[in-house]
Design a protein around this motif. Structure first.
Motif, PDB file in Angstrom:
ATOM      1  N   GLY B  17       0.795  -1.221   0.000  1.00 17.03           N
ATOM      2  CA  GLY B  17       0.000   0.000   0.000  1.00 17.03           C
ATOM      3  C   GLY B  17       0.827   1.270   0.000  1.00 17.03           C
ATOM      4  O   GLY B  17       0.280   2.379  -0.013  1.00 17.03           O
ATOM      5  N   ASP B  20       0.388   4.645  -2.133  1.00 21.21           N
ATOM      6  CA  ASP B  20      -0.447   5.789  -1.755  1.00 21.21           C
ATOM      7  C   ASP B  20       0.326   6.867  -0.996  1.00 21.21           C
ATOM      8  O   ASP B  20      -0.232   7.914  -0.681  1.00 21.21           O
ATOM      9  N   GLN B  21       1.605   6.622  -0.720  1.00 20.26           N
ATOM     10  CA  GLN B  21       2.452   7.675  -0.137  1.00 20.26           C
ATOM     11  C   GLN B  21       3.144   8.512  -1.215  1.00 20.26           C
ATOM     12  O   GLN B  21       3.916   9.415  -0.902  1.00 20.26           O
ATOM     13  N   ASP B  23       2.267  10.796  -3.345  1.00 22.65           N
ATOM     14  CA  ASP B  23       2.003  12.234  -3.329  1.00 22.65           C
ATOM     15  C   ASP B  23       2.928  12.945  -2.342  1.00 22.65           C
ATOM     16  O   ASP B  23       3.621  13.924  -2.675  1.00 22.65           O
ATOM     17  N   ARG B  53      -5.550   6.758  -8.680  1.00 27.76           N
ATOM     18  CA  ARG B  53      -4.652   6.802  -7.509  1.00 27.76           C
ATOM     19  C   ARG B  53      -3.344   7.538  -7.811  1.00 27.76           C
ATOM     20  O   ARG B  53      -2.533   7.760  -6.904  1.00 27.76           O
ATOM     21  N   PRO B  55      -1.149  10.611  -8.217  1.00 19.42           N
ATOM     22  CA  PRO B  55      -1.362  11.956  -7.637  1.00 19.42           C
ATOM     23  C   PRO B  55      -1.061  13.102  -8.607  1.00 19.42           C
ATOM     24  O   PRO B  55      -0.092  13.839  -8.435  1.00 19.42           O
ATOM     25  N   ASP B 175       5.803  -1.610  -3.806  1.00 12.51           N
ATOM     26  CA  ASP B 175       4.511  -1.935  -3.207  1.00 12.51           C
ATOM     27  C   ASP B 175       4.044  -3.280  -3.764  1.00 12.51           C
ATOM     28  O   ASP B 175       3.587  -3.355  -4.908  1.00 12.51           O
TER      29      ASP B 175
END
Lengths: 358, 358
Positions: B17, B20-21, B23, B53, B55, B175
């Protein structure tokens, strides 16, 4: 961030004899008038042959690093201040030695470019500016300090590292030839720093696949050199140097555990050094790490080492309480080892009994 | 230098996951008016959920990377030129995809800041300037491209990477969630890229302890996911992603061998892609890697994959000669595999017979 964004060392060179490439490696980083500063472990103070291999040029400085005690913030400040007063700035700091020299070199590099005192930066992500170019050259293996994001320092108030993305070295030079003359006891204690670290992180609750792969490899290499091989040879130096590197890398997504948490208390009250302190503690941790401690006992026997015993005999009530306070303050270590409800498991009474056994 | 001074990736984040960091990770690298450019593997072209997803902000660009064929220098030049004409410069290039997208992203980053054409830099240490900030995010694992010092490109004259210290990514995002949807065949071929690489480097003559420790770990992880586990699961994705990383790191002081040398000939004449090409060749290399090939056959059986056979049937004399020329030109690979006297062992006749068997 949920997952740490791990800063790696920029350059690594590994190979028997690669120390002699140092001149060529640092050449592009030399700045007009600004010296390269070599911080050399006091262990080599009288080793003229080794000192002659250090590529000193122009106004370069060779400083002997006093590591009788683990590095202090005041020691960092003194070296950085002296260099700034004498030269304005320096081209780089090159630490050649054990874990203490690595940490000292990293800290001095940061204090050349950051205002105030080293103690101001003990903590996490407090460092404001990148340090000057810094190189780590281990001459003893096990601590993993060569790839660390921190440099542990004893300050007036606490023993805590300068943890930051500016802390890792720009360059590390891994030459297994350099560790061949390490005295057997020291090699064992420092090697066990790596071994214990692996057991603690692999059995911890924080682990993920990245750290697991590094931790397993480091553990396997420790087992190879300290257990499976009967004699120490050149290959053992190569393997232990890689074990230290891999053990250090595994810290990215893991944490140490009970041995480290307890050993911090010993260090604080009795000044016991990190490597031997971990051994003294781990020796009595069957209830937490049964297989690891069993294997550790085999390694101790095979290496023919006497682990000190009875070191907390005759300590005062106040000293015991201080050790317990320091240790219980290491919340992440306890949580990694015992889970979120660690406070229920590790009471002051239980920890007191553990300290009494050491 | 006798030992390569190995440039590492600057930052690595690993975790389920952690995409999602992104950005937050790239935010400090955004420059006023200059877009972040996301190069997305065409595999995700119609995957609206995944694209959502990414960014994107301001004038950021999302470009679909056509990887029908392996990346070409002309393709790199076209993308870099278009971006420079439109924006002057960019804040960064973020490659999201398989090995080809990784290589394309690294090359475009370099061609934003270096004059001329990508083909001018095919070779070793020809790149003059650091590229713009570049991020590699693998969505398929095995190539090791995420930690590579090169980016393989097909140019007008040759297939050769831009090998340089400026080529490695500033950041990689690992990831394991991203690779879970890879089709089984593709996962196998790319995973075998890692496996074959390990066998070749661990049995090679160039190896040292640094590369051995990474190579052994990568091999062990490949064996775990493709042989020892009967079903593919989330842990397999995590392990294969680490295998790819470790396999890539092992290249520091090692080299590939016979399978890669022979497969380059196939790629040149028949356009066979890297992963499947290595499998087609390795399938017939019992005489060079007896144990590795035996284990490979077990993995093929367990994964229920049909490795193409008879692909050189009906080729002309000229085509065979070209394949042999291309392959024998890979001197370091042959030397690593067979030793300094490789030319005596690997004659044109012997290589011709090997190609005929494929």
């Amino acid at each position: 961030m949920k997952f740490r964004n791990f800063k790696m060392v920029d350059y690594v060179v590994y190979g028997r004899g690669c120390f002699d490439q140092l001149d060529e490696i640092i050449a592009p980083h030399r700045k007009e008038g600004a010296p390269m500063v070599f911080l050399l472990d006091q262990y080599f103070e009288n080793d003229a042959a080794f000192k002659a291999r250090i590529p000193l040029k122009g106004n370069d400085q060779l400083l002997i690093a006093d590591v009788t005690y683990e590095p202090k913030t005041s020691q960092v400040d003194a070296i950085a201040t002296q260099l700034k007063e004498q030269f304005g700035t320096v081209s780089g700091i090159i630490g050649i030695g054990g874990g203490s020299v690595m940490d000292l070199a990293a800290a001095v590099s940061l204090m050349i470019t950051n205002p105030g005192k080293a103690e101001d930066y003990q903590g996490w992500d407090l460092v404001k500016n990148p340090g000057v170019y810094k190189v780590g050259i281990p001459t003893i293996s096990g601590t993993g300090a060569e790839v660390s994001r921190t440099c542990v320092l004893s300050g007036p108030e606490r023993k805590l590292g300068m943890n930051s993305d500016f802390t890792p070295f720009d360059q590390i030079v891994l030459d297994p030839e350099l560790i061949k003359s390490v005295p057997k006891n020291q090699r064992f204690y420092t090697g066990m720093d790596c071994y214990i670290h692996c057991i603690e992180s692999l059995q911890g609750t924080y682990l993920n696949a990245f750290s697991q792969s590094y931790g397993e490899k480091a553990l396997e290499l420790c087992q190879k050199v300290f257990l499976n091989k009967k004699e120490w040879d050149a290959e053992s130096d190569e393997d232990l140097m890689m074990a230290s590197y891999a053990g250090g890398m595994s810290i990215a997504y893991s944490q140490v555990g009970v041995a480290h948490a307890v050993s911090y208390g010993l260090a604080h009250v009795l000044g016991v050094k990190h490597g031997i302190g971990n051994c003294i503690v781990f020796n009595h941790l069957e209830e937490f790490y049964p297989e690891g401690v069993k294997e550790f006992h085999q390694m101790v026997k095979q290496a023919d080492i006497d682990i000190p015993q009875g070191i907390t005999k005759g300590l005062t009530e106040e000293q015991f309480n201080t050790m317990i306070d320091v240790s219980l303050n290491m919340a992440p270590l306890w949580e990694n080892a015992l889970g979120k409800n660690w406070r229920e498991q590790m009471t002051r009474e239980r920890l007191r009994k553990l300290y009494e056994r050491l």
